[in-house]
Each structure stands twice: as C-alpha cells, then as structure tokens.
Enzyme design. Structure first.
Site, PDB file in Angstrom:
ATOM      1  N   ASP A 187       0.845  -1.199   0.000  1.00  0.00           N
ATOM      2  CA  ASP A 187       0.000   0.000   0.000  1.00  0.00           C
ATOM      3  C   ASP A 187       0.876   1.243   0.000  1.00  0.00           C
ATOM      4  OD1 ASP A 187      -2.057  -1.674   0.164  1.00  0.00           O
ATOM      5  OD2 ASP A 187      -2.806  -1.022   2.129  1.00  0.00           O
ATOM      6  N   GLU A 195     -23.328 -19.888 -12.734  1.00  0.00           N
ATOM      7  CA  GLU A 195     -22.495 -18.899 -12.017  1.00  0.00           C
ATOM      8  C   GLU A 195     -23.276 -18.375 -10.816  1.00  0.00           C
ATOM      9  OE1 GLU A 195     -22.434 -16.763 -15.629  1.00  0.00           O
ATOM     10  OE2 GLU A 195     -23.656 -15.121 -14.864  1.00  0.00           O
ATOM     11  N   ASP A 230     -25.893 -10.865  -4.909  1.00  0.00           N
ATOM     12  CA  ASP A 230     -26.972 -10.160  -4.232  1.00  0.00           C
ATOM     13  C   ASP A 230     -26.549  -8.716  -3.990  1.00  0.00           C
ATOM     14  OD1 ASP A 230     -29.351  -9.725  -3.034  1.00  0.00           O
ATOM     15  OD2 ASP A 230     -28.903 -10.831  -1.199  1.00  0.00           O
ATOM     16  N   CYS A 233     -33.745   3.105  35.805  1.00  0.00           N
ATOM     17  CA  CYS A 233     -33.610   3.989  36.976  1.00  0.00           C
ATOM     18  C   CYS A 233     -34.764   4.992  37.077  1.00  0.00           C
ATOM     19  CB  CYS A 233     -32.263   4.713  36.948  1.00  0.00           C
ATOM     20  SG  CYS A 233     -32.200   6.007  35.685  1.00  0.00           S
ATOM     21  N   TYR A 252     -21.406  -9.776 -15.727  1.00  0.00           N
ATOM     22  CA  TYR A 252     -21.798 -11.142 -16.076  1.00  0.00           C
ATOM     23  C   TYR A 252     -22.650 -11.269 -17.341  1.00  0.00           C
ATOM     24  CZ  TYR A 252     -25.658  -9.396 -13.189  1.00  0.00           C
ATOM     25  OH  TYR A 252     -26.647  -8.627 -12.659  1.00  0.00           O
ATOM     26  N   LYS A 282     -25.407 -16.054  -8.285  1.00  0.00           N
ATOM     27  CA  LYS A 282     -26.357 -14.946  -8.427  1.00  0.00           C
ATOM     28  C   LYS A 282     -25.994 -13.935  -7.339  1.00  0.00           C
ATOM     29  CE  LYS A 282     -31.292 -13.984  -8.887  1.00  0.00           C
ATOM     30  NZ  LYS A 282     -31.258 -12.710  -8.204  1.00  0.00           N
ATOM     31  N   CYS A 311     -36.532   6.395  32.054  1.00  0.00           N
ATOM     32  CA  CYS A 311     -35.642   5.240  31.909  1.00  0.00           C
ATOM     33  C   CYS A 311     -36.316   3.996  32.496  1.00  0.00           C
ATOM     34  CB  CYS A 311     -34.317   5.518  32.625  1.00  0.00           C
ATOM     35  SG  CYS A 311     -33.240   4.067  32.685  1.00  0.00           S
ATOM     36  N   TYR A 358       2.374   1.836  -3.425  1.00  0.00           N
ATOM     37  CA  TYR A 358       1.299   2.277  -4.325  1.00  0.00           C
ATOM     38  C   TYR A 358       0.964   3.746  -4.044  1.00  0.00           C
ATOM     39  CZ  TYR A 358      -3.344   2.524  -6.459  1.00  0.00           C
ATOM     40  OH  TYR A 358      -4.425   2.889  -7.205  1.00  0.00           O
ATOM     41  N   ASP A 359       0.800   4.069  -2.758  1.00  0.00           N
ATOM     42  CA  ASP A 359       0.427   5.438  -2.391  1.00  0.00           C
ATOM     43  C   ASP A 359       1.483   6.439  -2.850  1.00  0.00           C
ATOM     44  OD1 ASP A 359      -1.815   4.458  -1.271  1.00  0.00           O
ATOM     45  OD2 ASP A 359      -1.125   4.591   0.808  1.00  0.00           O
ATOM     46  N   LYS A 412     -32.752 -20.205  -6.595  1.00  0.00           N
ATOM     47  CA  LYS A 412     -32.654 -19.427  -5.358  1.00  0.00           C
ATOM     48  C   LYS A 412     -32.318 -20.333  -4.181  1.00  0.00           C
ATOM     49  CE  LYS A 412     -34.649 -15.574  -5.145  1.00  0.00           C
ATOM     50  NZ  LYS A 412     -34.203 -14.185  -5.110  1.00  0.00           N
ATOM     51  N   LYS A 433     -27.365 -20.437 -17.282  1.00  0.00           N
ATOM     52  CA  LYS A 433     -27.604 -19.867 -18.607  1.00  0.00           C
ATOM     53  C   LYS A 433     -27.299 -20.914 -19.678  1.00  0.00           C
ATOM     54  CE  LYS A 433     -26.393 -15.350 -16.794  1.00  0.00           C
ATOM     55  NZ  LYS A 433     -25.389 -14.304 -16.621  1.00  0.00           N
ATOM     56  N   CYS A 447     -30.830   8.000  28.703  1.00  0.00           N
ATOM     57  CA  CYS A 447     -30.899   8.194  30.138  1.00  0.00           C
ATOM     58  C   CYS A 447     -29.579   8.859  30.500  1.00  0.00           C
ATOM     59  CB  CYS A 447     -31.018   6.832  30.824  1.00  0.00           C
ATOM     60  SG  CYS A 447     -30.685   6.915  32.578  1.00  0.00           S
ATOM     61  N   CYS A 465     -26.935   5.237  36.493  1.00  0.00           N
ATOM     62  CA  CYS A 465     -28.036   4.310  36.200  1.00  0.00           C
ATOM     63  C   CYS A 465     -27.467   2.890  36.157  1.00  0.00           C
ATOM     64  CB  CYS A 465     -28.662   4.685  34.862  1.00  0.00           C
ATOM     65  SG  CYS A 465     -29.773   3.441  34.205  1.00  0.00           S
TER      66      CYS A 465
HETATM   67  S1  IVH Z   1     -28.130 -12.400 -15.903  1.00  0.00           S
HETATM   68  C1  IVH Z   1     -31.210 -11.227 -19.116  1.00  0.00           C
HETATM   69  N1  IVH Z   1     -26.451 -13.184 -14.085  1.00  0.00           N
HETATM   70  O1  IVH Z   1     -30.490 -11.026 -10.776  1.00  0.00           O
HETATM   71  C2  IVH Z   1     -30.480 -11.796 -17.966  1.00  0.00           C
HETATM   72  N2  IVH Z   1     -28.224 -11.755 -13.409  1.00  0.00           N
HETATM   73  O2  IVH Z   1     -33.320 -11.620 -10.556  1.00  0.00           O
HETATM   74  C3  IVH Z   1     -29.640 -10.810 -17.289  1.00  0.00           C
HETATM   75  N3  IVH Z   1     -28.149 -11.126 -11.032  1.00  0.00           N
HETATM   76  O3  IVH Z   1     -31.629  -8.250 -12.565  1.00  0.00           O
HETATM   77  C4  IVH Z   1     -29.293 -11.157 -15.914  1.00  0.00           C
HETATM   78  N4  IVH Z   1     -26.326 -12.264 -10.536  1.00  0.00           N
HETATM   79  O4  IVH Z   1     -29.458  -8.006 -11.236  1.00  0.00           O
HETATM   80  C5  IVH Z   1     -27.549 -12.462 -14.331  1.00  0.00           C
HETATM   81  N5  IVH Z   1     -24.847 -13.928 -12.590  1.00  0.00           N
HETATM   82  C6  IVH Z   1     -25.931 -13.209 -12.848  1.00  0.00           C
HETATM   83  C7  IVH Z   1     -26.587 -12.466 -11.837  1.00  0.00           C
HETATM   84  C8  IVH Z   1     -27.734 -11.752 -12.168  1.00  0.00           C
HETATM   85  C9  IVH Z   1     -27.275 -11.454 -10.065  1.00  0.00           C
HETATM   86  C10 IVH Z   1     -29.327 -10.264 -10.826  1.00  0.00           C
HETATM   87  C11 IVH Z   1     -29.554  -9.238 -11.886  1.00  0.00           C
HETATM   88  C12 IVH Z   1     -30.962  -9.452 -12.356  1.00  0.00           C
HETATM   89  C13 IVH Z   1     -31.554 -10.212 -11.210  1.00  0.00           C
HETATM   90  C14 IVH Z   1     -32.727 -11.033 -11.655  1.00  0.00           C
END
Ligand code: IVH
Length: 701
Positions: free
Chosen positions: A58, A138, A142, A444, A251, A140, A441, A61-62, A347, A323, A459, A464
């Site tokens: 670091d 892959e 969040d 007390c 993605y 998903k 409170c 880099y800095d 999910k 996919k 409080c 207390c």
């Molecule tokens: S593909 C047309 N890949 O999930 C398809 N979506 O519930 C485009 N998300 O709106 C989405 N990880 O925000 C894709 N590996 C992933 C994802 C992903 C999270 C989200 C994305 C989408 C939502 C749908």
C-alpha cells in the site's frame, strides 16, 4: 489482460519509479513519467481490485499515486482523462438523469428445487430438439445491478437498473469503483460499442466495518450489503462513494456493435466465452466460479454444492444463475416479456421469514441510549431461530409503521444481524396497538432526553444501574480487555450480588464470596483470577476501547494509544492536538475531552492504575500496517543472522503475511543456506522475488 512478460515489465517499471522517487531524481521526461505512472497504477489496480493479489505494498502504491497527482497538478495540460487519478470527481451530482437502456434489463425466472430445474430443462430440450443442453452456471450476486456502456474502448455511461427499461445515469459514481476499468481494449476484438451488465456489491467485511462505524455514531446499521451497495451508488458526492469500497462483477453482454458493422467476434460464441473475454479485458467476472456442464443433473449438483460455500464467500450471493451457454441456442429459445427462456435463477434457502410482532422491550445501553427491541414469535431463518430484533430507535418504528400485533417480514443475511424489513399493514385486523416509547428510563426511572438532531433517547443518569453493568460488560469483552471467564452473565450476577460494584471492582474481587456460589469450582475460580490478572497487561488501546467513550471505536482507540505515552496524558491534550490525529473529527474530540474532564472518570482511571492496570503505550499499540501491507513472504533454508520466527514476526509486524508454500500468490521467497525444492519451484514462477537474508534485512529496514 496482461501477458506474463508485460506483468514483469510493469512490476520492474514500478520498482524503477520507486527508485527514482528515492533518489529524488528530476532529470526524467515528465510526459513519459506520467504515462509510466498511469500504466503502473492501472496494472496495480487490476491486481488489487480484480485479481485480489496485489504486487505492490500500500505504501509503495500510495507513493506512486501521490507522485502522479503532483505531476498532474504541476502540468495540467498533460493530464490524460483516463488517468487513474481522474476517477475521483469533484463536486456533487445534483440529480441522476434518467437514461434508456440499449436493451431492456429483464428479470430472471426463479427456481427453488431440482423439480423446477428439471421442468425448465425439459421445456428447453423440447423447444430446441436437443438431447442434452450445455449450461453455464455462475453465482447470483446479491447486490445492485448496473449497466455499463463502452464506446471506442472508453467507459461512457454507467446506469442503475431502474424499471428495466430506463435507469439513472450514475456514471460519476460508477467511476469510483476501482474494479471497473475506465478503458478496455474492446476494439482489439473488433467491438466498437458494447453494453454490459453486472452487479455492484459491498463485501461482508467492508459492510461489517461500515456498520461498526455507524454504531459508534449511534446511527442505525444499514440492513444488508445489498441495501448498502444500492444506497452507495446513489450518493450525491462521488468522493463518498469512493470511500465505500464498492466492488463489481460483470456477467452479461446485452448489446454490441462491431467496428466493421457486420462480423461477430469469433471468440464469443458462448456465454462462457463472454465471461473469459471480459476477464481478459480487465473486468472482474464470475469466470473462476462459473462451471460449464452438459445436462441438468450436473447443474443441480453444482448448485447444491455451491450453496454449501455460500457463507465462506466474501460477498453475498442469493442463488445461482444457469444460462444456456450457446448464443445461437439462446436466440432460438428467445424470451417472454419478463425473462429470457435461456436463463434461470436457482434461489437458495430463503433468509427471510414472516412472523408476528408480540411486544417491544426497551434496553438501556452503556452510553444511556434506549434501544427498542422487538420480540417476535420465534422463526428459523437460515438455520438460526430469531426471536429478538433490535429496532435501533424511535424513528425506525415510525418509518416502518410498526404496531404490536403486526405481521412483519424479517431478514437475516449471512452473519448479519436480523432486522425487520417491513410491516404488512394489509394483514391488520384492528387489534394491533401502537408502540409507546417510554418517557422515563425503564431501569432507573429518570426522565429520558433526546439531544437535538439525534434520533436516540438517552438516560443521562451516569449512575443508572443499567449503564454501569453495560459498561462493565463492554470493558471485559473480547475486543476490549478480553477477560474471558467474566462474560456477560457473570458480570450481571456479580453486580447483582455486589461482588463487583464498578469497573475497578473487577480488580478487587473478594474471591471467598464467589467460592460459595453454586457452579464455581476451584478450577473456574483459578481461571477467573488468572484471566483478571492477565488483563492488567493488555495493550493500552484495548483499555481505551474498553472505557466505552462515545464514538471511540477500536480504530480510534488504536490511534489514541499510538499518540500518547500514558493514558492520563489525554487530560492535557487540546482540541487542536486531537484534531491533528488521523480520522478524528470534532465530534470524537468533543467526546474524548468530555470524558477526560470528568472528575469521576479520572478518579476511576486512577484507581485502575493503582490496581496495576497498564496505562502505558506499548509496541502493539502501534499500527501493524506497515510497508509490507498486502505482501506475502516465505522463508526457506537456514538463516544465519535472524531466527526464522523473528524474521516472520518482523514481516507480520509491518503488515505482511507468511505463506505456507510456493504459489503464484507468493511475493517474496527469502532464501537461507541449503534451500531446496521451494527455491526451484519459485524460480519457475516469474512474479516471485527471490531474496537473500541480507536483501530481506535491507527490505525490512
Ligand atoms: S443475468 C437477461 N447473471 O439477478 C439476464 N443476473 O433476478 C440478465 N443477477 O436483474 C441477468 N447475478 O441483477 C444475471 N450472474 C448473474 C446475476 C444476475 C445477479 C441479478 C440481476 C438481475 C436479477 C434477476
């Protein structure tokens, strides 16, 4: 992205530049230096933010970053708009204009079990007439979804998902995310413009630290990393966004045009090729996590396996996305108005549940803050039964429109504390009652106060009982004085029995009184005595943190311990002196000065010192992060001047890490006499630097 040769060249260039800095040499060409600095910094950003394997400390880099900034300031005409310093925008974004996505951002259809996936696969096989379909699986992510547009290799727009058709233009904020390259060589694949999709995340540790900081400021924590990420993306000050430590995974490629107007790039026939292409251009993608399989059973197996890994990942995922890998087949399957037929979300087990809000209790904390705590019908969420949930303050109750008897939606994300997402007013039957915040409170019974501009009722009776006990619980806690045998329940018990009346009382316990208590054998008594005795030698920063001074979290406690020789020096520190310390603002200063000007507090501290508690700053108070932050080391062979364990301790002292074997993650191999196979292996990995013992001593000094 970078060939091994280029990586080596850039690493050498970094060292040369650092060498120039050391010699304060000024005879080098300015424009070339600026260009070199840019290239080296962009490469190191990629190593750090995309690969998570930094090659510079670091500190190094800095130094380079500061040098580039200085040159840019001196030579504004030579500033390149794609310079890594140009991410940081000045000024505020007053509004986020609405922008159309080039292709609507559709949702995904959800599946929850093997049957759902089998049904989907059967339909896709029927539609396509194929016996077995190749899928790419892959995580998903969040977080908050984003769409990026690159034209002629430059990032020109970043937008939120919005309603899927149009989103908000958040380009200035997107530019603060260091894993998103400002330029990428799409043209070398014939691509003129491209829209790509991904997810912005905050990793779990960053999120935790962020909420801990909020807690010291008495702000309610942000609910989960997803909300933190999407909130951060819409902040008006891009400089604040930069501080949030956002990360991004890309993605999906939704649209592209080619330079010649027609041909498709040969290498992107499949989704998995796209991920590899984006990775090779410097983006962070799920390229390592993805798996390409044939047939749905392998998909199901991988999803189930990955679910086990969920809590080990540094960021939150809520499922997997499957996919159809081949783009030609994706086109044949097409889409509905809501979602593509070629993709499916799987999910994971929900971390949300509904329950009934039965009661609200009010707890008094160590700073006198009164926190409402919801008591709900216990529900299992993600493997843990949740019955009690903090509501933080009165405003949260109002904002969420909560009433006793309401049905509430509860979420618990990973190791994040549970919280109430919302109430469900539609389900009310008229028997629900308002939550009445107390005016006195609950412990007390003194009147409560709410300072102007704050949302927490307090409080202010320092004696207390609730506060006294909570302060003691904090003092003995793991991150403070760490008196293990004296946990929360024992503190409560001993306080109730007047065995420990206050914090100094911990060091004057009359053990004969404990001996007679049920459940306290000879062994547990000795353990307790030893733990209390040992705590006297804890480093000063733990004591400071343990005092529970408002706004003084662990980091500030370390800064203070680092700055003083003796704790009571702080009595004399002026506002100006305190303000000079790193990351300490006026609010914290006010609180520290208030604490050290209170006679009762000083008396308490003097008693602690008389009882033998360490008040002096020691080596371990000094920041461990040093010149070797982020660097990895391994020792092999016999060292002559240093003991191996001492050498390793020196590395760790300066923020470096010791690895157990030679791998591409290793930065330095320190070689003593008669080194064997490790040296041979390291020689084959270009990025491992091989040091003699003397080289190492020079480096560490
Ligand atoms: S593909 C047309 N890949 O999930 C398809 N979506 O519930 C485009 N998300 O709106 C989405 N990880 O925000 C894709 N590996 C992933 C994802 C992903 C999270 C989200 C994305 C989408 C939502 C749908």
């Amino acid at each position: 992205m970078y060939t091994k040769e280029i990586e080596i060249t850039l690493s050498q260039l970094a060292k040369e530049l650092l060498g120039h800095l050391q010699q304060k040499e000024s005879k080098i060409a300015i424009d070339k230096t600026m260009d070199d600095l840019s290239r080296v910094i962009i490469y190191n950003d990629w190593r750090y933010y995309v690969q998570s394997e930094p090659v510079l400390s670091d500190y190094e880099y800095d130094q380079l970053y500061a040098w580039l900034k200085k040159l840019e300031l001196e030579h504004p005409d030579l500033v390149n708009p794609d310079s890594p310093t140009q991410r940081v925008a000045q000024g505020l974004t007053k509004a986020f204009p609405t922008v159309q996505h080039l292709v609507p951002m559709l949702s995904l259809e959800n599946s929850y079990n093997a049957d759902d996936l089998n049904d989907w696969d059967r339909k896709a096989r029927e539609l396509s007439g194929l016996a077995d379909i190749e899928y790419c699986i892959e995580p998903k992510f969040d977080g908050a979804s984003i769409s990026l547009i690159y034209e002629d290799d430059r990032l020109v727009r970043g937008a939120t998902r919005g309603d899927g058709v149009s989103g908000e233009d958040i380009t200035a904020n997107i530019r603060q995310i260091r894993s998103i390259p400002l330029t990428a060589k799409f043209a070398s694949h014939g691509i003129h413009s491209i829209e790509i999709r991904g997810e912005v995340l905050i990793n779990k540790n960053t999120f935790k630290a962020f909420n801990e900081q909020r807690a010291t400021e008495n702000l309610p924590p942000l609910a989960n990393p997803r909300n933190a990420a999407s909130g951060s993306l819409r902040m008006v000050d891009p400089r604040e966004v930069a501080k949030r430590g956002l990360e991004a995974f890309l993605y999906h490629m939704s649209y592209h045009t080619m330079e010649d107007g027609k041909a498709e790039p040969k290498e992107i026939q499949t989704h998995s090729n796209t991920l590899d292409l984006l990775s090779s251009l410097g983006f962070r993608t799920p390229s390592k996590e993805k798996k390409v399989v044939k047939g749905i059973q392998a998909v199901i197996d991988y999803c189930l396996k990955f679910e086990q890994e969920r809590d080990n990942l540094p960021y939150e995922i809520d499922g997997m996305v499957i996919k159809v890998n081949d783009y030609a087949l994706q086109d044949r399957l097409g889409m509905t108005t809501h979602h593509p037929r070629w993709a499916m979300a799987y999910k994971f087990k929900a971390r949300q549940a509904t329950s009934k809000l039965r009661n609200v209790e009010f707890q008094v904390g160590r700073t006198g803050s009164v926190t409402p705590v919801a008591k709900i019908d216990p529900v299992p969420i993600g493997g843990v039964t949740v019955g009690s949930i903090s509501l933080f303050n009165e405003d949260v109750i109002k904002e969420k429109d909560l009433k006793i008897g309401d049905t509430v939606l509860v979420e618990r994300a990973g190791d994040v504390i549970p919280y109430i997402v919302k109430s469900m007013p539609d389900l009310r039957d008229g028997t629900e009652t308002d939550i009445v915040f107390p005016t006195n409170c609950p412990v007390c019974h003194d009147p409560l106060f709410k300072p102007e501009g704050e949302s927490v009722w307090r409080c202010i009776n320092i004696n207390c009982e609730a506060q006294v006990v909570e302060r003691m619980i904090h003092f003995v806690s793991k991150d403070a004085m760490d008196i293990r045998s004296l946990g929360e329940s024992n503190v409560r018990k001993f306080y109730g029995l007047q065995i420990i009346p206050d914090i100094p009382g911990i060091y004057t316990i009359d053990y004969t009184k404990i001996e007679t208590l049920e459940g306290f054998g000879k062994k547990s008594l000795t353990n307790l005595q030893t733990a209390i005795e040992q705590s006297k030698t804890q480093p000063l920063h733990r004591l400071i943190f343990g005092l529970g001074i408002r706004y003084v979290g662990e980091t500030t406690a370390k800064t203070l311990a680092n700055a003083v020789h003796h704790l009571l020096d702080l009595r004399e520190w002026t506002e100006e002196q305190l303000l000079e310390l790193e990351d300490i603002g006026p609010k914290v200063v006010g609180s520290i000065r208030q604490f050290f000007s209170n006679a009762d507090n000083i008396h308490m501290l003097q008693r602690l010192e008389e009882l033998g508690v360490n008040f002096k700053s020691t080596k371990s108070d000094h920041h461990t992060s040093g010149n070797l932050e982020g660097q990895t080391f391994l020792f092999t062979g016999t060292l002559n001047k240093l003991k191996r364990s001492d050498a390793e301790a020196m590395v760790e002292q300066q923020g470096g890490k010791i690895l157990s074997g030679v791998s591409s993650k290793l930065n330095y191999l320190v070689v003593g006499d008669d080194a064997g196979s490790k040296l041979e292996k390291a020689k084959k990995i270009n990025t491992v630097r091989i040091l003699s013992e003397d080289d190492f001593i020079n480096l560490i000094q």
